[in-house]
Design a protein around this motif. Structure first.
Motif, PDB file in Angstrom:
ATOM      1  N   MET A  53       4.239 -13.887 -11.529  1.00 18.96           N
ATOM      2  CA  MET A  53       5.633 -14.217 -10.817  1.00 18.96           C
ATOM      3  C   MET A  53       5.634 -14.984  -9.742  1.00 18.96           C
ATOM      4  O   MET A  53       6.397 -15.660  -9.549  1.00 18.96           O
ATOM      5  N   LYS A  54       4.179 -14.584  -8.846  1.00 19.94           N
ATOM      6  CA  LYS A  54       4.270 -15.795  -8.105  1.00 19.94           C
ATOM      7  C   LYS A  54       4.658 -17.345  -8.350  1.00 19.94           C
ATOM      8  O   LYS A  54       4.804 -18.233  -7.980  1.00 19.94           O
ATOM      9  N   ALA A  55       3.990 -17.518  -9.498  1.00 23.67           N
ATOM     10  CA  ALA A  55       3.733 -18.864  -9.650  1.00 23.67           C
ATOM     11  C   ALA A  55       5.386 -19.166  -9.985  1.00 23.67           C
ATOM     12  O   ALA A  55       6.240 -20.395 -10.827  1.00 23.67           O
ATOM     13  N   TRP A  56       6.354 -18.495 -11.036  1.00 23.03           N
ATOM     14  CA  TRP A  56       7.637 -18.960 -11.655  1.00 23.03           C
ATOM     15  C   TRP A  56       8.382 -18.728 -10.507  1.00 23.03           C
ATOM     16  O   TRP A  56       8.910 -19.463 -10.872  1.00 23.03           O
ATOM     17  N   ASN A  57       8.142 -17.860  -9.031  1.00 20.98           N
ATOM     18  CA  ASN A  57       9.468 -17.724  -7.879  1.00 20.98           C
ATOM     19  C   ASN A  57       8.746 -19.375  -7.579  1.00 20.98           C
ATOM     20  O   ASN A  57       9.734 -20.211  -7.031  1.00 20.98           O
ATOM     21  N   SER A  58       7.593 -19.817  -7.036  1.00 16.18           N
ATOM     22  CA  SER A  58       7.232 -21.293  -6.681  1.00 16.18           C
ATOM     23  C   SER A  58       8.300 -21.955  -7.195  1.00 16.18           C
ATOM     24  O   SER A  58       8.024 -23.395  -6.736  1.00 16.18           O
ATOM     25  N   LEU A  59       7.734 -22.268  -8.741  1.00 12.58           N
ATOM     26  CA  LEU A  59       8.463 -22.665  -9.627  1.00 12.58           C
ATOM     27  C   LEU A  59       9.638 -23.173  -9.861  1.00 12.58           C
ATOM     28  O   LEU A  59      10.681 -24.201  -8.990  1.00 12.58           O
ATOM     29  N   ARG A  60      10.744 -22.182  -9.468  1.00 17.74           N
ATOM     30  CA  ARG A  60      11.614 -21.837  -9.647  1.00 17.74           C
ATOM     31  C   ARG A  60      12.643 -22.475  -7.525  1.00 17.74           C
ATOM     32  O   ARG A  60      13.038 -23.322  -7.558  1.00 17.74           O
ATOM     33  N   SER A  61      11.437 -22.612  -7.380  1.00 11.69           N
ATOM     34  CA  SER A  61      12.254 -22.742  -5.757  1.00 11.69           C
ATOM     35  C   SER A  61      12.390 -24.473  -5.744  1.00 11.69           C
ATOM     36  O   SER A  61      12.939 -25.026  -4.559  1.00 11.69           O
ATOM     37  N   TYR A  62      10.982 -24.411  -6.517  1.00 13.19           N
ATOM     38  CA  TYR A  62      11.047 -26.483  -6.565  1.00 13.19           C
ATOM     39  C   TYR A  62      11.710 -26.857  -6.893  1.00 13.19           C
ATOM     40  O   TYR A  62      12.264 -28.012  -6.545  1.00 13.19           O
ATOM     41  N   TYR A  63      12.592 -27.170  -8.084  1.00 17.98           N
ATOM     42  CA  TYR A  63      13.658 -26.879  -9.087  1.00 17.98           C
ATOM     43  C   TYR A  63      15.028 -26.487  -7.836  1.00 17.98           C
ATOM     44  O   TYR A  63      15.399 -27.754  -8.306  1.00 17.98           O
ATOM     45  N   ASP A  64      15.156 -25.941  -7.716  1.00 18.64           N
ATOM     46  CA  ASP A  64      15.474 -25.644  -6.474  1.00 18.64           C
ATOM     47  C   ASP A  64      16.446 -26.543  -5.753  1.00 18.64           C
ATOM     48  O   ASP A  64      17.204 -27.273  -5.121  1.00 18.64           O
ATOM     49  N   LYS A  65      15.022 -27.159  -4.815  1.00 13.57           N
ATOM     50  CA  LYS A  65      15.055 -27.730  -3.678  1.00 13.57           C
ATOM     51  C   LYS A  65      15.043 -29.629  -4.446  1.00 13.57           C
ATOM     52  O   LYS A  65      15.186 -30.237  -3.709  1.00 13.57           O
ATOM     53  N   TYR A  66      14.485 -29.589  -5.488  1.00 12.18           N
ATOM     54  CA  TYR A  66      14.420 -31.355  -6.130  1.00 12.18           C
ATOM     55  C   TYR A  66      15.606 -30.773  -7.228  1.00 12.18           C
ATOM     56  O   TYR A  66      14.435 -30.957  -8.425  1.00 12.18           O
ATOM     57  N   PRO A  67      16.322 -30.691  -7.331  1.00 15.62           N
ATOM     58  CA  PRO A  67      16.897 -30.204  -8.550  1.00 15.62           C
ATOM     59  C   PRO A  67      17.063 -32.004  -9.742  1.00 15.62           C
ATOM     60  O   PRO A  67      16.860 -32.148 -11.350  1.00 15.62           O
TER      61      PRO A  67
END
Length: 156
Positions: free
Chosen positions: A140-154
């Motif tokens: 879950m931690k990895a998935w949330n960090s990946l989601r925030s990465y793509y939110d920051k760099y769409p």
């Protein structure tokens, strides 16, 4: 001398020339029956075939320079990402029957288990048959960090 018009702009030619000079390669642009060849400089030593692969990799990664490193490396493939998306909709540790997950097979299971993102349980009567799957805290931690990465760099 015949006059002709090409669709290649001056800026495009400068970009091509930069790549040719930086990597020591000859770049050809073909527009109909017109071919424009841009060389780094006359008399350059030809590139060895063994170096060509490295140069192609360097050229392809050229656009990726300066981009931030993704939080998960190596990247999730599309099946792993789909399974992680489905499991992230449940609370951490909530067991889900494996047949309810789309794109979840033995290869995806092994990859996600090796990363430590999921845990699985097997049937009691048949210890070789998969029963339930659940997301771990690290998953879950990895998935949330990946989601925030793509939110920051769409655009990545």
């Amino acid at each position: 001398m015949a006059e002709f018009k090409i669709t290649l702009s001056k800026a495009d030619m400068l970009r091509i020339a930069t790549v040719a000079k930086e990597y020591g390669v000859i770049v050809e642009y073909v527009d109909g029956d017109t071919t424009i060849r841009i060389e780094p400089h006359h008399g350059a030593e030809p590139v060895k075939p063994s170096d060509r692969a490295n140069q192609v990799d360097a050229i392809l990664s050229r656009g990726r320079r300066g981009n931030p490193v993704p939080p998960i490396t190596p990247d999730l493939n599309w099946r792993e990402a789909d399974v992680m998306l489905q499991l992230s909709r449940y609370p951490i540790g909530q067991k889900v029957h494996w047949r309810t997950l789309a794109n979840f097979g033995p290869a995806t299971q092994k990859k996600l288990e090796d990363r430590g993102y999921i845990d699985v349980s097997y049937e009691a009567e048949k210890p070789d048959v998969l029963n339930e799957v659940w997301l771990t805290k690290s998953g879950m931690k990895a998935w949330n960090s990946l989601r925030s990465y793509y939110d920051k760099y769409p655009s990545l």
